[in-house]
Motif scaffolding. Structure first.
Motif, PDB file in Angstrom:
ATOM      1  N   GLY A 124      -7.168   1.148   1.174  1.00  0.00           N
ATOM      2  CA  GLY A 124      -8.244   0.227   1.494  1.00  0.00           C
ATOM      3  C   GLY A 124      -9.570   0.700   0.930  1.00  0.00           C
ATOM      4  N   SER A 125     -10.534  -0.202   0.873  1.00  0.00           N
ATOM      5  CA  SER A 125     -11.826   0.127   0.266  1.00  0.00           C
ATOM      6  C   SER A 125     -12.734   0.906   1.199  1.00  0.00           C
ATOM      7  CB  SER A 125     -12.523  -1.173  -0.173  1.00  0.00           C
ATOM      8  OG  SER A 125     -12.713  -2.028   0.947  1.00  0.00           O
ATOM      9  N   TRP A 161       0.811  -1.216   0.000  1.00  0.00           N
ATOM     10  CA  TRP A 161       0.000   0.000   0.000  1.00  0.00           C
ATOM     11  C   TRP A 161       0.849   1.272   0.000  1.00  0.00           C
ATOM     12  CZ3 TRP A 161      -4.580  -1.017   3.950  1.00  0.00           C
ATOM     13  CH2 TRP A 161      -5.553  -1.789   3.308  1.00  0.00           C
ATOM     14  N   GLY A 189      -5.288  -8.598   5.646  1.00  0.00           N
ATOM     15  CA  GLY A 189      -5.408  -9.438   4.457  1.00  0.00           C
ATOM     16  C   GLY A 189      -4.292  -9.240   3.451  1.00  0.00           C
ATOM     17  N   LYS A 240      -9.143  -5.428   9.060  1.00  0.00           N
ATOM     18  CA  LYS A 240      -9.267  -6.736   8.429  1.00  0.00           C
ATOM     19  C   LYS A 240      -8.649  -6.722   7.033  1.00  0.00           C
ATOM     20  CE  LYS A 240     -12.660 -10.299   7.242  1.00  0.00           C
ATOM     21  NZ  LYS A 240     -14.107 -10.668   7.254  1.00  0.00           N
ATOM     22  N   GLU A 241      -8.888  -5.645   6.285  1.00  0.00           N
ATOM     23  CA  GLU A 241      -8.332  -5.544   4.932  1.00  0.00           C
ATOM     24  C   GLU A 241      -6.810  -5.389   4.991  1.00  0.00           C
ATOM     25  OE1 GLU A 241      -9.287  -3.151   0.749  1.00  0.00           O
ATOM     26  OE2 GLU A 241     -10.405  -2.681   2.589  1.00  0.00           O
ATOM     27  N   TYR A 242      -6.339  -4.611   5.953  1.00  0.00           N
ATOM     28  CA  TYR A 242      -4.893  -4.446   6.130  1.00  0.00           C
ATOM     29  C   TYR A 242      -4.243  -5.804   6.407  1.00  0.00           C
ATOM     30  CZ  TYR A 242      -0.463  -2.974   8.295  1.00  0.00           C
ATOM     31  OH  TYR A 242       0.868  -2.824   8.601  1.00  0.00           O
ATOM     32  N   ALA A 297     -13.198  -2.745   9.573  1.00  0.00           N
ATOM     33  CA  ALA A 297     -13.109  -3.233   8.196  1.00  0.00           C
ATOM     34  C   ALA A 297     -11.725  -2.952   7.622  1.00  0.00           C
ATOM     35  CB  ALA A 297     -14.187  -2.567   7.334  1.00  0.00           C
ATOM     36  N   TYR A 298     -11.191  -1.775   7.973  1.00  0.00           N
ATOM     37  CA  TYR A 298      -9.845  -1.417   7.490  1.00  0.00           C
ATOM     38  C   TYR A 298      -8.803  -2.372   8.051  1.00  0.00           C
ATOM     39  CZ  TYR A 298      -5.536   1.207   6.795  1.00  0.00           C
ATOM     40  OH  TYR A 298      -4.257   1.563   6.433  1.00  0.00           O
TER      41      TYR A 298
END
Length: 495
Positions: free
Chosen positions: A81-82, A60, A96, A92-94, A89-90
């Motif tokens: 992130g989305s 990123w 990932g 979890k995406e991080y 949510a951030y």
């Protein structure tokens, strides 16, 4: 307005770092272990090292782990992130990003050769940053580069830390393990039952001793893996200084000052939490595996901080203890797309200035998500290497000599008593002046002076105060290196 606020926050952080450095300056605790003292002496002679921040976050191009910390600093902003406005949510995406991390162009031998050719003598690599992503094959977590869900896990060089350590050792360089004491992925540090409040543990360790004990054990286990399974390790470089033992008095003092609205924002900015990691026990265990191990428990007063680490700054004066400035070479600590690197002149002047004050330079280069360095990093190291090919005697194995610097001339001295005068060229200055005057030193009678890279002695004459070097025309127009020119003086009078 947002930019102004960010600048103010950055200023506060800088003041905090500066205040912390002054605090440490007064409280350095000298080492007593003779093996460590011997190793520290060797380390101080090395002068120039490489730091590498690398992890899944490089995909990123963000400020390492810090966007996971719910603090109002510019470097904690969530810009990728989305759904950066939804913290969980951030996160979890991080996390990932582990699955897609795939640095297929990873070639640590290329890095080690470039570092060696630049004159670097040791490397400190981020085996784990605050996010908890282990860049080594730890048995104690699935959040690691060798986990089957990580795209790179099937690569024959998936154990990145081992590959880097081996590559740099093969170039006769020391290796150091950067390790973050806080772990924001561990359920024993950030318990998923509670939201994180800041960078600290998100529960009260004193009220949850069993849970905290599990985190201490986890941390010790991971560090002992590095001390046991990764060959010779010379430096254990610990980050996250807020994870440390705090006395009841320190905590009460902090709360009292907070309630009284004390002005010392640098001191009050973060919660004071007793996070006793049992560092004394850990260091004893680590040194049984790695005798003489240098331990750098950064920003924690005590015997386990064998040298101090001014961050992204160079002290204004010589410091009376072992120290190392860790400095960004370009972009940020972690990978920054299209990073602008410092010039050769800036980098060489910085190294000379640090060494003249008795310190080491630890220069950070951040690999890309593909496992490559940017060309700007190689270009900078080439500049260092070209300069060191001529002038390294003024760097390695030297110590400070007062007054350390006079105008644009830095001074070092080797163990034989030779003094090196490093003339720092101004921007655009490509030829030497006909005369160089030094007022603060007096050469011994019959002393000889020559410019490094030449075999001819140059003339000098005494002055009422100091002396004057007369630079021959053939040297003036054809200097032996760029950016800084070094004169070796065979001896000076004592104070």
């Amino acid at each position: 307005m947002k930019q102004i606020i960010n600048l103010l926050l950055l200023s506060i952080f800088s003041l905090q770092t500066y205040a912390q450095a002054i605090y440490e300056d007064e409280r350095y605790v000298p080492e007593t272990d003779p093996l460590v003292l011997e190793k520290l002496d060797q380390w101080q002679d090395k002068k120039f090292g490489l730091l590498m921040h690398w992890g899944a976050y490089s995909q990123w191009g963000i400020v390492e782990s810090w966007s996971l910390s719910p603090e109002e600093y510019a470097w904690c902003e969530r810009k990728k992130g989305s759904n950066p406005n939804d913290y969980f949510a951030y996160k979890k995406e991080y996390e990932g990003l582990k699955n897609t991390f795939n640095p297929v162009n990873f070639n640590p031998e290329k890095w080690a050769k470039a570092a060696k050719n630049a004159g670097m003598k040791y490397v400190v690599f981020t085996t784990k940053h605050h996010d908890g992503f282990s860049m080594f094959d730890s048995k104690y977590t699935d959040y690691k580069v060798t986990d089957p869900e990580c795209a790179f896990s099937t690569h024959p060089r998936a154990n990145i830390t081992k590959e880097i350590f081996n590559a740099f050792r093969d170039e006769a360089m020391w290796v150091g393990a950067y390790f973050s004491k806080p772990d924001w992925n561990s359920k024993y540090y950030w318990d998923p039952m509670y939201p994180p409040k800041d960078r600290n543990v998100n529960y009260a360790p004193g009220e949850n001793p069993e849970k905290w004990s599990k985190f201490v054990t986890f941390t010790h286990n991971q560090i002992m893996e590095l001390m046991t399974d990764y060959g010779k390790v010379d430096i254990l470089w610990l980050d996250g200084g807020w994870v440390a033992k705090a006395s009841k008095k320190e905590i009460v003092d902090w709360f009292t000052r907070k309630l009284n609205n004390d002005n010392d924002e640098a001191y009050l900015k973060h919660r004071m939490v007793n996070q006793d990691i049992k560092m004394d026990e850990l260091v004893v265990k680590a040194r049984k595996k790695q005798p003489g191990l240098i331990v750098v428990d950064r920003a924690v007063h005590g015997k386990n901080q064998n040298y101090l680490t001014p961050e992204n700054r160079v002290p204004e004066k010589m410091l009376p203890y072992p120290w190392e400035s860790c400095i960004i070479s370009g972009g940020g600590w972690s990978h920054t797309p299209d990073a602008k690197y410092m010039s050769g002149r800036e980098g060489i002047h910085m190294l000379v200035d640090i060494v003249a004050k008795g310190g080491n330079l630890l220069l950070n280069i951040a690999p890309s998500p593909q496992g490559e360095w940017q060309q700007g990093a190689y270009d900078l190291l080439k500049e260092y290497g070209d300069w060191m090919d001529v002038n390294s005697p003024a760097i390695y194995g030297t110590k400070p000599i007062a007054p350390y610097k006079e105008n644009n001339i830095c001074m070092t001295q080797n163990k034989e008593g030779n003094v090196f005068l490093c003339y720092l060229a101004a921007e655009g200055e490509h030829t030497l002046p006909s005369e160089i005057i030094v007022e603060s030193l007096t050469p011994k009678r019959g002393a000889k002076i020559k410019m490094l890279g030449t075999h001819t002695n140059v003339r000098w004459s005494p002055l009422d105060k100091g002396f004057k070097i007369k630079v021959p025309e053939k040297i003036r127009g054809n200097p032996t290196s760029k950016y800084a020119w070094v004169f070796k003086l065979s001896g000076v009078e004592g104070p």
